[in-house]
Write a protein that holds these residues in place. Structure first.
Motif, mmCIF file in Angstrom:
data_model
loop_
_atom_site.group_PDB
_atom_site.id
_atom_site.type_symbol
_atom_site.label_atom_id
_atom_site.label_comp_id
_atom_site.label_asym_id
_atom_site.label_seq_id
_atom_site.Cartn_x
_atom_site.Cartn_y
_atom_site.Cartn_z
ATOM 1 N N ILE A 245 -9.703 41.280 -25.527
ATOM 2 C CA ILE A 245 -9.996 39.841 -25.500
ATOM 3 C C ILE A 245 -10.911 39.507 -24.331
ATOM 4 C CG2 ILE A 245 -8.980 37.552 -25.180
ATOM 5 C CD1 ILE A 245 -6.501 38.600 -26.650
ATOM 6 N N LEU A 246 -10.643 40.120 -23.170
ATOM 7 C CA LEU A 246 -11.464 39.880 -21.995
ATOM 8 C C LEU A 246 -12.895 40.336 -22.226
ATOM 9 C CD1 LEU A 246 -11.633 38.997 -19.023
ATOM 10 C CD2 LEU A 246 -10.990 41.336 -18.389
ATOM 11 N N ASN A 247 -13.068 41.496 -22.858
ATOM 12 C CA ASN A 247 -14.411 41.994 -23.159
ATOM 13 C C ASN A 247 -15.162 41.058 -24.093
ATOM 14 O OD1 ASN A 247 -14.462 44.318 -21.616
ATOM 15 N ND2 ASN A 247 -13.534 45.577 -23.191
ATOM 16 N N ILE A 248 -14.460 40.551 -25.109
ATOM 17 C CA ILE A 248 -15.103 39.666 -26.080
ATOM 18 C C ILE A 248 -15.530 38.366 -25.420
ATOM 19 C CG2 ILE A 248 -14.710 38.292 -28.163
ATOM 20 C CD1 ILE A 248 -12.859 40.524 -29.147
ATOM 21 N N VAL A 249 -14.617 37.782 -24.631
ATOM 22 C CA VAL A 249 -14.927 36.502 -23.973
ATOM 23 C C VAL A 249 -16.064 36.665 -22.959
ATOM 24 C CG1 VAL A 249 -14.021 34.701 -22.461
ATOM 25 C CG2 VAL A 249 -12.611 35.582 -24.325
ATOM 26 N N THR A 250 -15.958 37.709 -22.117
ATOM 27 C CA THR A 250 -16.986 37.934 -21.098
ATOM 28 C C THR A 250 -18.314 38.310 -21.738
ATOM 29 O OG1 THR A 250 -15.248 38.743 -19.619
ATOM 30 C CG2 THR A 250 -17.511 39.134 -18.951
ATOM 31 N N GLY A 251 -18.259 39.141 -22.790
ATOM 32 C CA GLY A 251 -19.484 39.521 -23.492
ATOM 33 C C GLY A 251 -20.166 38.323 -24.135
ATOM 34 N N ALA A 252 -19.367 37.449 -24.753
ATOM 35 C CA ALA A 252 -19.931 36.243 -25.359
ATOM 36 C C ALA A 252 -20.552 35.348 -24.302
ATOM 37 C CB ALA A 252 -18.839 35.497 -26.131
ATOM 38 N N ALA A 253 -19.895 35.258 -23.137
ATOM 39 C CA ALA A 253 -20.439 34.446 -22.039
ATOM 40 C C ALA A 253 -21.747 35.034 -21.526
ATOM 41 C CB ALA A 253 -19.427 34.358 -20.903
ATOM 42 N N ALA A 254 -21.823 36.375 -21.417
ATOM 43 C CA ALA A 254 -23.057 37.021 -20.959
ATOM 44 C C ALA A 254 -24.196 36.782 -21.939
ATOM 45 C CB ALA A 254 -22.825 38.517 -20.765
ATOM 46 N N VAL A 255 -23.892 36.883 -23.233
ATOM 47 C CA VAL A 255 -24.917 36.612 -24.251
ATOM 48 C C VAL A 255 -25.362 35.154 -24.182
ATOM 49 C CG1 VAL A 255 -25.348 36.471 -26.738
ATOM 50 C CG2 VAL A 255 -24.135 38.443 -25.795
ATOM 51 N N GLY A 256 -24.398 34.265 -23.961
ATOM 52 C CA GLY A 256 -24.734 32.854 -23.831
ATOM 53 C C GLY A 256 -25.636 32.580 -22.640
ATOM 54 N N ILE A 257 -25.357 33.247 -21.504
ATOM 55 C CA ILE A 257 -26.189 33.075 -20.317
ATOM 56 C C ILE A 257 -27.585 33.637 -20.552
ATOM 57 C CG2 ILE A 257 -26.494 33.775 -17.916
ATOM 58 C CD1 ILE A 257 -23.490 33.662 -17.594
ATOM 59 N N ALA A 258 -27.665 34.795 -21.223
ATOM 60 C CA ALA A 258 -28.974 35.366 -21.553
ATOM 61 C C ALA A 258 -29.763 34.404 -22.447
ATOM 62 C CB ALA A 258 -28.804 36.713 -22.252
ATOM 63 N N GLY A 259 -29.065 33.767 -23.389
ATOM 64 C CA GLY A 259 -29.709 32.767 -24.218
ATOM 65 C C GLY A 259 -30.161 31.562 -23.400
ATOM 66 N N GLY A 260 -29.342 31.173 -22.424
ATOM 67 C CA GLY A 260 -29.721 30.074 -21.542
ATOM 68 C C GLY A 260 -30.959 30.394 -20.724
ATOM 69 N N ILE A 261 -31.074 31.650 -20.284
ATOM 70 C CA ILE A 261 -32.263 32.075 -19.532
ATOM 71 C C ILE A 261 -33.507 31.979 -20.415
ATOM 72 C CG2 ILE A 261 -33.376 34.058 -18.426
ATOM 73 C CD1 ILE A 261 -30.585 34.927 -17.497
ATOM 74 N N PHE A 262 -33.382 32.426 -21.655
ATOM 75 C CA PHE A 262 -34.521 32.335 -22.583
ATOM 76 C C PHE A 262 -34.914 30.881 -22.826
ATOM 77 C CE2 PHE A 262 -36.128 31.883 -26.949
ATOM 78 C CZ PHE A 262 -37.291 32.665 -26.851
#
Length: 270
Positions: A245-262
């Motif tokens: 669960i931690l991996n999924i939540v943190t991974g989704a947050a990292a993808v979201g931040i990468a999207g925010g950077i774009f």
């Protein structure tokens, strides 16, 4: 006809330009972080000669802590590596560089998640190994202790697997490290290109506010009961499911931040 989104030769030209600019703008900081282990070595030796009159290098605890703080310093420095984008003159010049928003974003991701951390870690660890090889008072290298730690962890996990019928391996902890690493570095990178001033201070304010909101939400929605042992059915598999669960939540947050950077790159204006 060249694609407006991605073109191989255009991206390669921009990536080389980005690499050169990165070295020119941040050479001193890169050298300082990469050589921090050597700096601590000489400081320790000088203090030892001054206080005790004997030549003694830093032990594994001091060197491991130095490596940890070097990584933390690199995280904070991510607010500066592309922080110039918020400057009117430098940011406007960057916008005029002939490359698409996606190509600039892709170069930024490669630079931030691969080249910089891997290069600086390699420099630090290789220099640490050389110090240990040349100076017996230092002891074994960080890499040596890391490999020994992995071996000990594998032995401990084999015992746990035999007792509780689980399937833990040292490799299962790799995704946790990678996802957390990506999240931390991307977060400070995003703060660097969003805030114009006090980038590090504002980044920590975001962390504090996010933590407060997260704590309130988890209290309202009953987070502690979600991880109740009855939900997971048996204690031996509870940790494994929590890590997933931690991996999924943190991974989704990292993808979201990468999207925010774009999104920030694509909409950047001065």
């Amino acid at each position: 006809m060249k694609s407006e989104v991605f073109n191989g030769s255009r991206f390669w030209n921009y990536f080389k330009y980005d690499l050169v600019q990165m070295w020119r703008n941040h050479m001193k900081a890169a050298i300082g972080i990469g050589l921090s282990g050597v700096i601590v070595y000489f400081i320790t030796v000088i203090l030892s000669l001054t206080i005790t009159g004997a030549w003694n290098g830093p032990n594994i605890i001091v060197r491991a802590l130095t490596f940890f703080f070097a990584g933390a310093a690199l995280e904070l420095y991510y607010t500066r590596i592309y922080g110039y984008l918020t400057d009117r003159r430098k940011g406007s010049a960057w916008l005029m560089v002939p490359a698409s928003s996606f190509e600039k974003w892709l170069s930024m991701m490669i630079m931030s998640l691969l080249i910089l951390p891997i290069l600086l870690a390699a420099v630090f660890l290789v220099l640490d190994w050389l110090m240990c090889a040349l100076d017996p008072t230092v002891g074994d290298s960080i890499l040596h202790y890391a490999f020994d730690g992995i071996s000990s962890l594998r032995t401990a996990l084999d015992e746990v697997n035999a007792e509780y019928n689980t399937f833990w391996t040292p490799g299962m902890f790799v995704p946790v490290f990678i996802v957390s690493f990506c999240f931390n570095y991307l977060f400070f990178l995003l703060c660097g290109i969003c805030f114009k001033k006090n980038k590090i201070v504002n980044a920590f304010l975001v962390i504090i506010l996010t933590s407060i909101v997260w704590t309130i939400c988890m209290s309202v929605f009953g987070f502690p009961t979600y991880y109740n042992i009855e939900v997971f059915a048996d204690a031996e598999h509870a940790l494994e499911k929590m890590m997933t669960i931690l991996n999924i939540v943190t991974g989704a947050a990292a993808v979201g931040i990468a999207g925010g950077i774009f999104y920030r790159i694509k909409t950047l204006k001065h």
